[in-house]
Scaffold this active site. Structure first.
Site, PDB file in Angstrom:
ATOM      1  N   GLU A  96      34.205  29.212  43.062  1.00  0.00           N
ATOM      2  CA  GLU A  96      34.919  28.377  42.102  1.00  0.00           C
ATOM      3  C   GLU A  96      35.897  27.426  42.789  1.00  0.00           C
ATOM      4  O   GLU A  96      36.121  26.303  42.319  1.00  0.00           O
ATOM      5  CB  GLU A  96      35.670  29.245  41.088  1.00  0.00           C
ATOM      6  CG  GLU A  96      34.762  30.019  40.146  1.00  0.00           C
ATOM      7  CD  GLU A  96      34.346  31.392  40.676  1.00  0.00           C
ATOM      8  OE1 GLU A  96      33.749  32.162  39.911  1.00  0.00           O
ATOM      9  OE2 GLU A  96      34.642  31.678  41.870  1.00  0.00           O
ATOM     10  N   GLN A 126      37.966  41.426  32.797  1.00  0.00           N
ATOM     11  CA  GLN A 126      38.085  40.050  33.305  1.00  0.00           C
ATOM     12  C   GLN A 126      39.032  39.183  32.464  1.00  0.00           C
ATOM     13  O   GLN A 126      38.860  37.970  32.376  1.00  0.00           O
ATOM     14  CB  GLN A 126      36.709  39.383  33.437  1.00  0.00           C
ATOM     15  CG  GLN A 126      35.883  39.979  34.568  1.00  0.00           C
ATOM     16  CD  GLN A 126      34.662  39.152  34.950  1.00  0.00           C
ATOM     17  OE1 GLN A 126      34.123  38.414  34.132  1.00  0.00           O
ATOM     18  NE2 GLN A 126      34.213  39.280  36.194  1.00  0.00           N
ATOM     19  N   LYS A 168      36.301  33.342  23.840  1.00  0.00           N
ATOM     20  CA  LYS A 168      34.869  33.431  23.577  1.00  0.00           C
ATOM     21  C   LYS A 168      34.557  33.276  22.095  1.00  0.00           C
ATOM     22  O   LYS A 168      33.527  32.693  21.715  1.00  0.00           O
ATOM     23  CB  LYS A 168      34.323  34.758  24.105  1.00  0.00           C
ATOM     24  CG  LYS A 168      32.826  34.736  24.338  1.00  0.00           C
ATOM     25  CD  LYS A 168      32.377  35.926  25.175  1.00  0.00           C
ATOM     26  CE  LYS A 168      30.895  35.843  25.501  1.00  0.00           C
ATOM     27  NZ  LYS A 168      30.438  36.986  26.328  1.00  0.00           N
ATOM     28  N   MET A 175      46.171  23.438  65.046  1.00  0.00           N
ATOM     29  CA  MET A 175      47.523  22.973  64.761  1.00  0.00           C
ATOM     30  C   MET A 175      48.541  24.090  64.927  1.00  0.00           C
ATOM     31  O   MET A 175      49.633  23.875  65.472  1.00  0.00           O
ATOM     32  CB  MET A 175      47.597  22.393  63.349  1.00  0.00           C
ATOM     33  CG  MET A 175      48.927  21.728  63.035  1.00  0.00           C
ATOM     34  SD  MET A 175      49.306  20.348  64.153  1.00  0.00           S
ATOM     35  CE  MET A 175      48.360  19.036  63.377  1.00  0.00           C
TER      36      MET A 175
END
Length: 577
Positions: free
Chosen positions: A67, A130, A179, A492
């Site tokens: 994602e 979830q 939902k 770096m």
């Protein structure tokens, strides 16, 4: 002008269709001109994906492999196309995986709309499977967010989301949809949002401040322009060029401002900031008028605020009132978008040349060239440098490529040496400094500008943070060019350890896999270069390819990026070695 009642009547008279909330989401996206989404499906967003399947001839979905990759791809798409990028994910971990991209887009002012699924309304707050409070989590890193809990809210909230994301100072918006709202049916009518009460995206420019700015500029002996991404976001590239040429004022860019002007323009004097050019940094503390255009005086630009441009009168052209006087006091604040402000300023500015002042920048450039640049671009040592790789890409692309960089030494080298003739060509993670940004962002950039060559410049550390997006490239046949500058270190951090921590390389040495074999595993043509004699041909082969191409260049392991302003030091304390 229509009355409120007339507007409601007009809206009621529009033809509606009876559809589910999930299908309404798709219709909203189509109404906003969206034709491309990046995302990853899951249970809580499945109804929207089911409707998306039915509309795949009109709305393409790119399945990323994470994602976070979806958000960075949406960012790359938005930055190169100027349109709103769209990403979509499920609830819980799917939603939380968007947060880094949201934060990156927020600080770099990138227009993006992220859509997340959520557990049904009756389960909110119950710690359902979830479930996570993505509204609470994302509030600090979004321009606006909202949770939709009933389908009737969808058209208005989606319209508002796109308006807020793209207007004024752009930014990311997150819309969380339960939902149940995706399953519910509504009589769908869509009307694009044109204003939001109490939200003024572009403040009106004060003519008196324009006049004050012009007076300061016309009387200045050593004026200096620093321009940022606000020029690009405000479509003010032409106005900036006209302003610079008419006034004769030397101009320098911030990292995100790079490409707003042709890098070879004689009055474009280089980059400011921690690894910027010697002259622009040193002469910041000598100029008598500092004109900041569409930049926010980030600490990487200013160094110590106690010593930054204290001798100068500061003119700040800025669209966001919150940025005025936030870090640096503006003697003349000019609120408004960059294009409008410059258009108002141009007629009042006298034609001028500041040749002796411009020559000072040239003198500092000569010092920097002999001390730093010559060694970076035309090295005599055996090992390859990052700078010479960028130079070969400049030559092979005729400075017309979109360069997408990750974060680290290679990023600073690319922003110092990449050449650009066209705006929206430098795509990088500026304010957040997100390692892993470049590979997915390059995918989005290529899809947002298919006619242009897109080259991702990545370090071996950041590359492995989102390396899975090679699968997205393979699946979608996205013809990006990937260059990994491999120094087998987190470069770096290693540089800072060498300079400030007595070369104690704590957890910065990297044992890397065979990057060429990995690329070939995804059916991407790949090469490795270890010697200078092979570099030019390898870059030419890569640029000539019509498909995706991976090039690993093994560079010096302990090379440093100079000039450098130590953290918290004055811009005048810039080090050349």
């Amino acid at each position: 002008m229509q009355t409120v009642k007339e507007k409601k009547t007009a809206k009621a008279n529009k033809k509606s269709i009876r559809i589910s909330g999930a299908e309404a989401i798709i219709h909203c996206l189509l109404a906003e001109g969206v034709d491309l989404i990046y995302g990853y499906p899951g249970g809580a967003i499945m109804p929207v994906y089911d409707e998306l399947y039915k509309f795949q001839d009109r709305l393409e979905h790119i399945l990323t492999r994470h994602e976070q990759g979806a958000t960075h791809a949406a960012q790359g798409y938005a930055r190169v196309s100027g349109r709103v990028g769209v990403a979509m994910a499920t609830s819980g971990p799917g939603a939380t995986n968007l947060v880094t991209g949201l934060a990156d887009a927020q600080i770099d002012s990138t227009p993006m709309v992220c859509i997340t699924g959520q557990v049904p309304r009756h389960l909110l707050g119950s710690d359902a499977f979830q479930e996570t409070d993505i509204i609470g989590i994302s509030t600090p890193v979004t321009k606006w967010n909202y949770q939709i809990t009933k389908a009737s809210e969808i058209p208005e909230i989606m319209a508002k989301a796109f308006y807020i994301a793209r207007s004024g100072r752009p930014g990311p918006v997150l819309i969380d949809i339960t939902k149940n709202a995706q399953f519910e049916e509504i009589d769908f009518v869509y009307e694009r949002c044109k204003k939001v009460r109490s939200y003024q995206p572009c403040p009106k420019t004060n003519p008196e401040e324009i006049k004050n700015a012009a007076d300061l500029i016309n009387n200045a002996k050593k004026p200096f322009i620093v321009y940022g991404q606000g020029v690009i976001l405000g479509h003010a590239e032409t106005q900036l060029k006209e302003f610079v040429e008419k006034s004769g004022i030397p101009a320098a860019w911030t990292i995100l401002g790079l490409s707003a002007m042709d890098t070879n323009h004689p009055l474009n004097v280089g980059m400011v900031g921690m690894h910027g050019n010697y002259g622009p940094n040193m002469l910041t503390n000598e100029c008598d008028v500092l004109i900041a255009i569409g930049m926010r005086f980030d600490d990487r630009v200013t160094g110590s605020l106690d010593t930054y441009a204290k001798q100068a009168k500061v003119i700040h052209l800025e669209i966001d009132p919150a940025e005025i006087n936030k870090n640096v006091h503006a003697h003349v604040p000019v609120l408004g978008d960059a294009r409008t402000s410059l258009e108002l300023l141009l007629p009042l500015v006298k034609k001028n040349k500041h040749q002796s002042w411009v020559n000072k920048f040239k003198e500092y450039h000569e010092i920097e060239y002999e001390t730093v640049i010559k060694g970076d671009l035309h090295p005599t040592k055996e090992g390859l440098t990052m700078g010479e790789v960028i130079e070969e890409i400049n030559i092979a692309s005729d400075a017309k490529a979109v360069i997408v960089t990750d974060v680290g030494q290679h990023q600073m080298i690319a922003c110092r040496y990449a050449k650009f003739k066209q705006s929206k060509s430098n795509i990088t993670s500026g304010g957040l400094g997100t390692m892993g940004f470049a590979l997915p962002a390059a995918i989005g950039a290529k899809m947002g500008a298919e006619e242009r060559e897109v080259v991702a410049i990545i370090g071996d550390g950041g590359y492995q943070m989102t390396i899975q997006e090679l699968a997205t490239i393979f699946q979608n046949k996205t013809a990006v060019k990937i260059v990994v500058l491999n120094n087998e270190h987190l470069g770096m951090v290693r540089q800072w350890q060498e300079l400030f921590f007595e070369s104690r390389y704590a957890s910065t040495v990297m044992t890397n896999p065979d990057f060429v074999k990995i690329a070939e595993g995804y059916h991407i043509e790949a090469m490795r270069v270890k010697e200078r004699k092979d570099l030019k041909q390898a870059v030419a082969t890569m640029m000539a390819s019509k498909d995706a191409f991976f090039l690993e260049v093994c560079v010096e392991k302990e090379d440093n990026v100079f000039p450098m302003i130590p953290s918290g030091a004055s811009v005048s304390d810039i080090r050349l070695k």
